[in-house]
Design a protein around this motif. Structure first.
Motif, PDB file in Angstrom:
ATOM      1  N   ASP A 104       0.802  -1.217   0.000  1.00 38.13           N
ATOM      2  CA  ASP A 104       0.000   0.000   0.000  1.00 38.13           C
ATOM      3  C   ASP A 104       0.840   1.275   0.000  1.00 38.13           C
ATOM      4  O   ASP A 104       0.294   2.374  -0.007  1.00 38.13           O
ATOM      5  CB  ASP A 104      -0.945   0.016   1.198  1.00 38.13           C
ATOM      6  N   GLU A 105       2.161   1.137   0.021  1.00 34.31           N
ATOM      7  CA  GLU A 105       3.049   2.292   0.020  1.00 34.31           C
ATOM      8  C   GLU A 105       3.636   2.498  -1.373  1.00 34.31           C
ATOM      9  O   GLU A 105       3.706   1.555  -2.164  1.00 34.31           O
ATOM     10  CB  GLU A 105       4.187   2.079   1.016  1.00 34.31           C
ATOM     11  N   PRO A 106       4.049   3.728  -1.695  1.00 33.75           N
ATOM     12  CA  PRO A 106       4.749   3.931  -2.977  1.00 33.75           C
ATOM     13  C   PRO A 106       5.896   2.931  -3.093  1.00 33.75           C
ATOM     14  O   PRO A 106       6.658   2.734  -2.140  1.00 33.75           O
ATOM     15  CB  PRO A 106       5.250   5.374  -2.873  1.00 33.75           C
ATOM     16  N   ARG A 107       5.990   2.273  -4.218  1.00 30.95           N
ATOM     17  CA  ARG A 107       6.947   1.167  -4.328  1.00 30.95           C
ATOM     18  C   ARG A 107       8.379   1.688  -4.549  1.00 30.95           C
ATOM     19  O   ARG A 107       8.598   2.706  -5.201  1.00 30.95           O
ATOM     20  CB  ARG A 107       6.544   0.228  -5.465  1.00 30.95           C
ATOM     21  N   GLN A 108       9.301   0.946  -3.995  1.00 30.59           N
ATOM     22  CA  GLN A 108      10.710   1.269  -4.161  1.00 30.59           C
ATOM     23  C   GLN A 108      11.190   0.766  -5.509  1.00 30.59           C
ATOM     24  O   GLN A 108      10.901  -0.368  -5.901  1.00 30.59           O
ATOM     25  CB  GLN A 108      11.531   0.650  -3.040  1.00 30.59           C
ATOM     26  N   ILE A 109      11.897   1.601  -6.234  1.00 30.85           N
ATOM     27  CA  ILE A 109      12.427   1.234  -7.539  1.00 30.85           C
ATOM     28  C   ILE A 109      13.846   0.709  -7.364  1.00 30.85           C
ATOM     29  O   ILE A 109      14.705   1.398  -6.805  1.00 30.85           O
ATOM     30  CB  ILE A 109      12.436   2.433  -8.504  1.00 30.85           C
ATOM     31  N   ASP A 110      14.096  -0.500  -7.787  1.00 32.26           N
ATOM     32  CA  ASP A 110      15.460  -1.028  -7.768  1.00 32.26           C
ATOM     33  C   ASP A 110      15.977  -1.075  -9.197  1.00 32.26           C
ATOM     34  O   ASP A 110      15.301  -1.509 -10.127  1.00 32.26           O
ATOM     35  CB  ASP A 110      15.503  -2.404  -7.109  1.00 32.26           C
ATOM     36  N   VAL A 111      17.174  -0.592  -9.374  1.00 36.22           N
ATOM     37  CA  VAL A 111      17.754  -0.402 -10.705  1.00 36.22           C
ATOM     38  C   VAL A 111      18.682  -1.564 -11.038  1.00 36.22           C
ATOM     39  O   VAL A 111      19.525  -1.956 -10.219  1.00 36.22           O
ATOM     40  CB  VAL A 111      18.530   0.926 -10.779  1.00 36.22           C
ATOM     41  N   ARG A 112      18.495  -2.116 -12.205  1.00 37.27           N
ATOM     42  CA  ARG A 112      19.351  -3.208 -12.698  1.00 37.27           C
ATOM     43  C   ARG A 112      20.509  -2.595 -13.483  1.00 37.27           C
ATOM     44  O   ARG A 112      20.282  -1.879 -14.472  1.00 37.27           O
ATOM     45  CB  ARG A 112      18.545  -4.132 -13.598  1.00 37.27           C
ATOM     46  N   PRO A 113      21.746  -2.839 -13.095  1.00 37.36           N
ATOM     47  CA  PRO A 113      22.866  -2.247 -13.829  1.00 37.36           C
ATOM     48  C   PRO A 113      22.972  -2.820 -15.239  1.00 37.36           C
ATOM     49  O   PRO A 113      22.690  -3.990 -15.469  1.00 37.36           O
ATOM     50  CB  PRO A 113      24.080  -2.626 -12.990  1.00 37.36           C
ATOM     51  N   ARG A 114      23.354  -1.979 -16.167  1.00 35.46           N
ATOM     52  CA  ARG A 114      23.558  -2.442 -17.539  1.00 35.46           C
ATOM     53  C   ARG A 114      24.829  -3.274 -17.601  1.00 35.46           C
ATOM     54  O   ARG A 114      25.821  -2.978 -16.937  1.00 35.46           O
ATOM     55  CB  ARG A 114      23.681  -1.260 -18.497  1.00 35.46           C
ATOM     56  N   SER A 115      24.815  -4.302 -18.424  1.00 33.20           N
ATOM     57  CA  SER A 115      26.001  -5.143 -18.565  1.00 33.20           C
ATOM     58  C   SER A 115      26.753  -4.765 -19.818  1.00 33.20           C
ATOM     59  O   SER A 115      26.240  -4.075 -20.688  1.00 33.20           O
ATOM     60  CB  SER A 115      25.599  -6.615 -18.617  1.00 33.20           C
TER      61      SER A 115
END
Length: 346
Positions: free
Chosen positions: A335-346
């Motif tokens: 119910d909270e604003p979701r945390q964005i996790d970033v995938r590093p480019r390879s």
């Protein structure tokens, strides 16, 4: 194939199966299983075969040549009949015998294997823990266009899925997949379409003429046109809920794609469809992604990175109506604003 560590595939496994694959290619085309999407694929699959089996810790990737692949198609110069299939290691055939599919259409100037690797599609399906199979048909090879080929013909998607199920359900293919083999006589379960960039043309053609029920559509900076096709598809089930509704999630960056996304949003709202619009990353909650009907997400990313850099494809799958068999923590703090996790480019 994929150059990143998680997606590295075992060449030795594939090389060690050369003799097996020759037999599999012969056996796959002879399968005639009832309960498919269409009885025709069992006959059309005479020329279908498996050309590669490659394994990694996250699953098995099959390279198929199918008679009902988009190409070759009369009137088009493209001849490659490749269809890439990824079955995650956690996949287990459900007792219902239904096969849930996520079919992704790649964009311009690429190939199906390259798109699968570059956009981290296998990794994101694996991380979503969804009990589904990923399918990436080869479109126009390295071309600056995206004609749908045979998927633009009436019933084209139904025939492709039926043939795919027949080949994957063959005894030899089941041995190659081991514990993650698909049902022997698969019936269509949940079907999700995904498209990046120019792949929208193929997705729109499947919605118009595919001949089987599409439950969800994910667009990744892909709405360059065919707005009516996506609008009409959402409206077909605007009064239904849950898995019976038609659910659209469209990520976009800027320019004409942004303009057409906002045009589609206004058109749906004018017909009484509630829409969600995320203007800043993470503004929508995971619960909203799960329950929404038409979701528009503005992404501050490069066009080529929209599918994977913020794990957009994975999160579409997490929030989908696909049937998961593994527990997931993704819905914690839903119910909270979701945390964005970033995938590093390879």
């Amino acid at each position: 194939m994929a150059s990143d560590e998680d997606g590295r595939l075992s060449r030795s496994a594939a090389l060690g199966r050369r003799a097996f694959l020759r037999a599999l290619g012969a056996a796959g085309g002879a399968v005639a299983a009832p309960g498919l999407w269409d009885p025709a694929p069992a006959l059309a699959a005479a020329g279908s075969r498996v050309t590669e089996v490659e394994t990694s810790e996250i699953g098995v990737t099959l390279k198929l040549e199918l008679a009902n692949a988009p190409f070759p198609c009369e009137g088009a110069p493209y001849r490659d009949p490749t269809v890439m299939v990824f079955v995650p290691a956690h996949y287990r055939a459900p007792e219902s015998g239904e096969l849930d599919l996520v079919v992704h259409f790649h964009g311009h100037v690429t190939t199906a294997p390259r798109a699968m690797a570059a956009h981290k599609l296998r990794e994101q399906l694996h991380e979503s823990k969804q009990n589904a199979v990923l399918v990436v048909p080869q479109g126009a090879v390295n071309a600056a266009e995206s004609p749908p080929g045979k998927l633009g013909q009436k019933g084209g998607l139904r025939r492709l899925c039926g043939e795919l199920a027949a080949v994957l359900g063959a005894p030899a293919a089941r041995r190659a997949l081991g514990d993650c083999a698909v049902p022997r006589q698969a019936r269509l379960g949940v079907l999700c379409l995904s498209a990046h960039s120019g792949g929208y043309r193929v997705a729109a053609a499947c919605l118009r003429h595919g001949g089987c029920e599409v439950n969800e559509v994910y667009l990744f900076d892909a709405l360059y046109g065919e707005v009516d096709a996506f609008r009409d598809w959402v409206l077909e089930r605007k009064d239904r809920s849950g898995r019976d509704r038609h659910k659209l999630i469209s990520h976009f960056v800027a320019g004409d794609v942004r303009r057409l996304n906002l045009e589609l949003q206004r058109a749906l709202e004018a017909q009484g469809v509630p829409c969600l619009h995320e203007r800043r990353p993470g503004e929508l909650t995971r619960k909203q992604l799960l329950s929404g009907r038409a979701i528009f997400i503005q992404a501050p990313l490069a066009h080529s990175a929209v599918t994977f850099e913020q794990n957009a494809f994975r999160d579409c799958l997490f929030a989908s109506g696909l049937r998961r068999q593994l527990r997931s923590s993704w819905f914690e703090k839903k119910d909270e604003p979701r945390q964005i996790d970033v995938r590093p480019r390879s």
